[in-house]
Write a protein that holds these residues in place. Structure first.
Motif, mmCIF file in Angstrom:
data_model
loop_
_atom_site.group_PDB
_atom_site.id
_atom_site.type_symbol
_atom_site.label_atom_id
_atom_site.label_comp_id
_atom_site.label_asym_id
_atom_site.label_seq_id
_atom_site.Cartn_x
_atom_site.Cartn_y
_atom_site.Cartn_z
ATOM 1 N N GLU A 77 0.896 -1.109 0.034
ATOM 2 C CA GLU A 77 -0.071 0.057 0.129
ATOM 3 C C GLU A 77 0.887 1.139 -0.147
ATOM 4 O O GLU A 77 2.038 1.311 0.758
ATOM 5 C CB GLU A 77 -1.091 0.246 1.154
ATOM 6 N N PRO A 121 -1.618 8.496 -10.455
ATOM 7 C CA PRO A 121 -2.040 7.170 -10.017
ATOM 8 C C PRO A 121 -1.371 5.950 -10.515
ATOM 9 O O PRO A 121 -1.225 5.042 -9.658
ATOM 10 C CB PRO A 121 -3.524 7.290 -10.691
ATOM 11 N N LEU A 157 1.439 5.444 -8.271
ATOM 12 C CA LEU A 157 1.266 4.905 -6.904
ATOM 13 C C LEU A 157 0.899 3.352 -7.026
ATOM 14 O O LEU A 157 1.104 2.502 -6.159
ATOM 15 C CB LEU A 157 -0.110 5.475 -6.386
ATOM 16 N N MET A 158 0.031 3.024 -8.262
ATOM 17 C CA MET A 158 0.105 1.476 -8.468
ATOM 18 C C MET A 158 1.432 0.826 -8.410
ATOM 19 O O MET A 158 1.577 -0.378 -8.073
ATOM 20 C CB MET A 158 -0.846 1.469 -9.728
ATOM 21 N N ALA A 215 -9.255 3.875 -12.747
ATOM 22 C CA ALA A 215 -8.809 5.305 -12.255
ATOM 23 C C ALA A 215 -9.422 6.211 -12.799
ATOM 24 O O ALA A 215 -9.542 6.263 -14.085
ATOM 25 C CB ALA A 215 -7.329 5.423 -12.263
ATOM 26 N N CYS A 254 -4.218 -4.261 -8.922
ATOM 27 C CA CYS A 254 -3.598 -3.123 -8.279
ATOM 28 C C CYS A 254 -4.657 -2.068 -8.443
ATOM 29 O O CYS A 254 -5.119 -1.942 -9.360
ATOM 30 C CB CYS A 254 -2.027 -2.747 -8.854
ATOM 31 N N SER A 255 -4.569 -0.907 -7.486
ATOM 32 C CA SER A 255 -5.298 0.221 -7.781
ATOM 33 C C SER A 255 -4.329 1.518 -7.429
ATOM 34 O O SER A 255 -3.534 1.342 -6.695
ATOM 35 C CB SER A 255 -6.614 -0.113 -7.127
ATOM 36 N N GLY A 256 -5.178 2.608 -7.728
ATOM 37 C CA GLY A 256 -4.554 4.004 -7.178
ATOM 38 C C GLY A 256 -5.060 5.045 -7.989
ATOM 39 O O GLY A 256 -5.686 5.068 -8.894
ATOM 40 N N GLU A 257 -5.214 5.817 -7.091
ATOM 41 C CA GLU A 257 -6.096 7.256 -7.099
ATOM 42 C C GLU A 257 -5.019 8.417 -6.636
ATOM 43 O O GLU A 257 -4.592 8.138 -5.621
ATOM 44 C CB GLU A 257 -7.440 7.392 -6.916
ATOM 45 N N GLY A 278 -2.566 3.926 -3.018
ATOM 46 C CA GLY A 278 -2.515 2.966 -4.174
ATOM 47 C C GLY A 278 -2.157 1.520 -3.185
ATOM 48 O O GLY A 278 -2.097 1.460 -2.200
#
Length: 507
Positions: A15, A32, A35-36, A63, A118-121, A253
């Protein structure tokens, strides 16, 4: 024992929380995609290293905070490896749970040995840039990826009924309150009692977030501060103030790496670090929220929660940890009752979308990371992840455990059961002048906390319709915001307004 090459286990989680006050941080922070990529690197390090280069599959959560032409490709470039399968998902808060489930299924079918989600904003940074005069359609923000001029916002609501669009109920923050109001009435609560339940639940979540290093707001908040409107807790949409709604203005993220048990063992990982991915379930409500049978329950939610646990051979009491999606209080309150959990249950391991933060579609990836950490400390125990998307629309639940679970390779759909549980849907009609009673409602407020208008969902005969309550109708608005009496079932008069919409006045 099952084939170790077909047993999916989570080997690493990572994270990122990019805080604007972090020492040495520049004025903008990472985009983003960055961050991912950093979350994936941290997940790889958590797994002991060497897994990113083996990725056969990578799912990138949608995203919204920056307009990319090819976000998944950008992430692959940043980690220096392009998997054979590289996918970019649709909008929906349930998608991290779905992607994690599907990654495990691919391993169980032998289609991949290592997979990741994975995710990220970076909505906090993007909002700051917009306030400074930058516009994504014309400006690149070095070192961020140049914006895609052809990008279109994926959160288009053209599938909603014209009445919903006409009355402005096209955002989740204005629709979930309809469920809250209807549920309070169905549960025999006054609005004051419902608010107290929400405030106590959210306060408990704030304490979890305060202990989570990746959370955005790390301060325990007492129930009375959450319940009472104030300059820092302005009313948004009745009955929710700001501290009861998701907070998307964050830079966060997350990443989860899944591998076969054989690959994890070959990497020398100890078994107590491996979290097994078990069965899950998914179902949806009709996408147009006016086409639902009622607003005091969600058949798809009920079917998904029961289906995931049933397939895992578990009862709710068997769970050592649980994450029930918490964009607004009605969601975990409905799910808790569906599962039969006691009122004192704290249904989060991450901290909830208000206090942990709500990186748009990515929160449940963070919840998965927190669940893995919790289960690594709870030998032989199981946990449940439940995510939701759109307007109480898309539902996905997944069981994780620190022990082997029944195979989750079967299709996840619980749609047939959701449809079986659904009642008759009233037709949506144009307003006919005359008597109509409240099915549910909300009141929308401006930034100063003054009512802009009420919107009521009405029943007239066997039909359903929407109507407005003007800000000048103080008597009707007072009834809609009475803390000691639910307005559900109150009669009144509906009539057409000059702009073509319907208006309603209490009898």
């Amino acid at each position: 024992m099952s084939d170790p090459a077909r047993i999916p286990v989570i080997v690493g989680v990572g994270e990122v929380a990019d805080r604007p006050d972090a020492p040495g941080r520049g004025p903008l922070g990472p985009e983003p995609a960055a961050l991912m990529a950093e979350a994936l690197r941290r997940a790889d390090a958590d797994a002991g290293g060497g897994f990113l280069g083996r990725l056969g599959s990578l799912d990138v959560v949608n995203a919204v905070s920056w307009p990319y032409a090819d976000l998944s490709g950008r992430v692959a470039n940043l980690i220096g490896h392009r998997p054979a399968r590289l996918a970019y998902g649709p909008v929906g808060g349930e998608t991290p749970v779905r992607f994690l489930h599907e990654a495990a299924q691919r391993i169980a079918r032998g289609e991949a040995e290592v997979a990741a989600v994975c995710s990220g904003e970076a909505e906090h940074s993007a909002s700051a840039a917009r306030r400074a005069g930058f516009r994504p359609e014309r400006d690149a923000l070095p070192p961020w990826t140049a914006p895609d001029p052809a990008w279109t916002n994926p959160r288009v609501r053209d599938y909603l009924h014209p009445q919903a669009l006409g009355h402005g109920l096209s955002q989740p923050v204005f629709v979930y309150p309809l469920y809250e109001t209807a549920c309070q009435a169905a549960w025999g609560q006054t609005p004051r009692e419902g608010r107290a339940e929400s405030a106590a639940l959210w306060s408990a979540m704030s304490r979890v977030a305060a202990a989570n290093p990746s959370a955005w707001l790390r301060r325990p908040v007492p129930p009375e501060e959450i319940a009472e409107p104030s300059p820092g807790n302005r009313p948004i949409a009745w009955p929710y103030p700001k501290l009861m709604v998701a907070n998307p203005v964050v830079n966060q993220g997350a990443a989860v790496i899944v591998a076969s048990f054989a690959r994890a063992r070959a990497a020398g990982l100890p078994e107590h670090r491996l979290i097994h991915v078990g069965p899950g379930a998914a179902a949806s409500e009709p996408r147009d929220w006016l086409s639902r049978d009622a607003f005091d329950h969600a058949p798809a939610q009920d079917a998904v929660l029961a289906g995931a646990l049933g397939r895992a051979g578990l009862a709710p009491a068997d769970l050592a940890a649980i994450e029930l999606y918490s964009c607004f209080p009605c969601v975990p309150k409905m799910a808790r009752r569906s599962l039969g959990l006691p009122p004192e249950t704290v249904p989060t391991v991450a901290g909830g979308l208000t206090f942990f933060g709500a990186p748009l579609n990515g929160y449940m990836a963070h919840a998965a990371c927190a669940m893995v950490r919790r289960l690594r400390e709870a030998a032989g125990e199981a946990g449940l992840l439940y995510g939701q998307g759109e307007f109480v629309t898309k539902h996905h639940a997944l069981v994780l455990a620190s022990r082997p679970l029944p195979a989750g390779i079967e299709p996840a759909s619980a749609q047939d059961e959701a449809d079986r549980r659904r009642g008759a849907v009233p037709p949506v009609a144009e307003a006919q002048a005359g008597r109509a009673v409240i099915e549910t409602h909300t009141v929308l407020f401006d930034r100063e906390g003054a009512p802009q208008k009420g919107v009521v969902v009405l029943r007239q005969g066997g039909a359903r319709l929407l109507a407005r309550v003007p800000a000048a109708d103080h008597a009707t608005l007072a009834a809609l915001t009475d803390l000691d009496r639910s307005p559900v079932g109150l009669p009144g008069t509906v009539r057409p307004a000059p702009d073509g919409l319907a208006e309603w006045e209490i009898a």
